[in-house]
Design an enzyme around this catalytic site. Structure first.
Site, PDB file in Angstrom:
ATOM      1  CG  HIS A   1      42.485  24.093  46.795  1.00 54.70           C
ATOM      2  ND1 HIS A   1      43.623  24.004  46.054  1.00 54.70           N
ATOM      3  CD2 HIS A   1      42.279  25.436  47.016  1.00 54.70           C
ATOM      4  CE1 HIS A   1      44.102  25.229  45.828  1.00 54.70           C
ATOM      5  NE2 HIS A   1      43.304  26.111  46.389  1.00 54.70           N
TER       6      HIS A   1
ATOM      7  CG  HIS B   1      45.702  27.836  50.570  1.00 56.84           C
ATOM      8  ND1 HIS B   1      45.333  29.153  50.734  1.00 56.84           N
ATOM      9  CD2 HIS B   1      45.327  27.510  49.313  1.00 56.84           C
ATOM     10  CE1 HIS B   1      44.746  29.578  49.626  1.00 56.84           C
ATOM     11  NE2 HIS B   1      44.740  28.605  48.738  1.00 56.84           N
TER      12      HIS B   1
ATOM     13  CD  GLU C   1      47.939  28.191  46.740  1.00 58.93           C
ATOM     14  OE1 GLU C   1      47.335  27.174  46.348  1.00 58.93           O
ATOM     15  OE2 GLU C   1      47.516  29.328  46.523  1.00 58.93           O
TER      16      GLU C   1
HETATM   17  C1  GLA Z   1      43.976  28.856  45.284  1.00 53.75           C
HETATM   18  C2  GLA Z   1      43.211  28.920  44.024  1.00 53.75           C
HETATM   19  C3  GLA Z   1      42.406  30.151  44.059  1.00 53.75           C
HETATM   20  C4  GLA Z   1      41.555  30.171  45.265  1.00 53.75           C
HETATM   21  C5  GLA Z   1      42.363  30.159  46.447  1.00 53.75           C
HETATM   22  C6  GLA Z   1      41.491  30.184  47.671  1.00 53.75           C
HETATM   23  O1  GLA Z   1      45.035  29.668  45.269  1.00 53.75           O
HETATM   24  O2  GLA Z   1      44.005  28.873  42.893  1.00 53.75           O
HETATM   25  O3  GLA Z   1      41.617  30.236  42.947  1.00 53.75           O
HETATM   26  O4  GLA Z   1      40.727  29.062  45.287  1.00 53.75           O
HETATM   27  O5  GLA Z   1      43.153  29.008  46.412  1.00 53.75           O
HETATM   28  O6  GLA Z   1      40.356  30.905  47.503  1.00 53.75           O
END
Ligand code: GLA
Length: 393
Positions: free
Chosen positions: A147, A221, A358
């Site tokens: 991220h 998110h 997402e």
């Molecule tokens: C995303 C990632 C997860 C986690 C979440 C937040 O969805 O794929 O593994 O990091 O964000 O914790």
């Protein structure tokens, strides 16, 4: 007799004309109301949300429409702090995980409500090559990068501009990510526009340009819980994903490079299924994600128009539908929520009390030659839109 006839005739004519006039009047009034409500404004109100330890003022913008929907966005991380949506009785409640204060958002948290960038999801070993040059990103999930790194777009302060056009209102957030920030090449000028319509749609438009070849993959998110009651898990939500295959991951959440057909697996959401129905069954991919934390390859026949994902909560009647021009969607079922993040009033967000939709390109695309490219070159514009539509059923 003749006089009586004449009188009755005049009376009948009078009554008929006055009724018609009244009827016309009613129609006009009704028309006026309809016309008026059609053009009722979506409003934006700005307020101060807090001050960062570095002394930067963080603002909050409330977008509010005429159909019970409200969205609050802060300039820190472009975070959606509140998203109020009516249930089938017309009662508006928050349907996203959020905190009350800036201090809470500044604490470590799993990207609650934020814009994710420069690269949503994982990049193996935080490494990739472009134009014959190798780049090393911050390894915030050693040995990988997740991220956008240590200080991704979820932790920067965005500039905000209000855009009002009556039936819609938008908040345009912009940020200049400098060359080599978190290891990514190029000065990247990013713009994320949140738009609320009177049709209970929240659009997220992502745009970016660069002065050096780079990679970009942005997403949002928010953790949804359509019940509006965060003491409930999301396991009862019914989900549909228009997808025949997922991106397979290894034990570190990194794509193996293979796709896995969803047919006859717990990943089959081609027809409505409760999230909780098969989340606990024995399955290697589920074990690797600690539940659902995978990228579904969208069929998306008409990009931007086809509804690619749906979530429905039967009790509240709330339905969320997603359209996007992205090739994938990560369904993450809040597997790492563990009861240590404070709810707005009292209590804590427990395991699986929120899920994320997402929309994005596939994880680790820069290192997977068979995945759609995430490369952005100077002179080209990165532009992608996702729409979250709320209704009741
Ligand atoms: C995303 C990632 C997860 C986690 C979440 C937040 O969805 O794929 O593994 O990091 O964000 O914790």
């Amino acid at each position: 007799m003749n006089v009586i006839y004449q009188f009755t005739f005049i009376l009948v004519i009078f009554c008929l004309t006055s009724f018609t006039t009244k009827d016309e009047e009613t129609k006009l009034v009704a028309k006026k109301i309809v016309t008026h409500s059609k053009y009722q404004e979506v409003t934006i109100k700005k307020s101060t949300f807090g001050i960062t330890p570095e002394g930067e003022k963080i603002d909050s913008y409330k977008l509010k429409n005429q159909n019970g929907m409200e969205v609050d966005i802060i300039t820190y991380g472009g975070i959606i702090t509140d998203l109020k949506v009516p249930n089938k009785k017309g009662i508006s409640e928050n349907v996203v995980i959020g905190f009350k204060t800036l201090e809470e958002y500044l604490q470590p948290n799993p990207y609650v409500g934020a814009i994710i960038g420069r690269y949503a999801n994982r990049i193996a070993n935080g490494k990739f090559s472009l134009d014959g040059k190798e780049y090393q990103l911050t390894l915030n999930r050693p040995p990988h990068s997740l991220h956008g790194g240590e200080k991704g777009f979820n932790r920067v302060v965005w500039k905000a501009v209000e855009v009002k056009s009556g039936k819609k209102a938008s908040l345009r957030l912009s940020y200049l990510s400098k060359d080599l920030e978190e290891g990514y090449p190029g000065n990247l000028q990013v713009c994320v526009t949140y738009t609320l319509t009177n049709e209970n749609q929240l659009e997220v438009l992502y745009e970016a340009t660069t002065d050096k070849e780079t990679i970009v993959n942005l997403t949002q998110h928010s953790y949804f819980n359509l019940s509006g009651d965060f003491s409930n898990t999301i396991l009862e939500h019914e989900v549909v994903l228009q997808s025949d295959k997922i991106v397979s991951i290894n034990e570190n959440g990194i794509p193996t490079g293979e796709f896995e057909w969803v047919a006859n697996t717990p990943f089959d959401f081609r027809t409505a299924k409760k999230i909780g129905k098969e989340i606990g069954v024995k399955n290697e991919q589920l074990e690797r994600g600690n539940g659902y934390d995978h990228c579904w390859v969208l069929n998306n026949s008409e990009r931007g128009k086809t509804i690619v994902a749906k979530a429905y909560d039967k009790v509240s009647g709330r339905l969320l539908e997603v359209t996007t021009d992205e090739p994938g969607i990560q369904l993450y079922t809040g597997n790492f929520l563990k009861g240590n993040l404070p709810m707005r009033t009292s209590g804590f967000y427990e395991h699986r009390t929120g899920f994320c939709f997402e929309t994005q390109h596939f994880p680790d695309s820069p290192n997977q030659s068979n995945f759609p490219t995430t490369v952005l070159i100077p002179g080209k514009k990165y532009k992608t839109k996702t729409t979250f539509t709320f209704s009741v059923n």
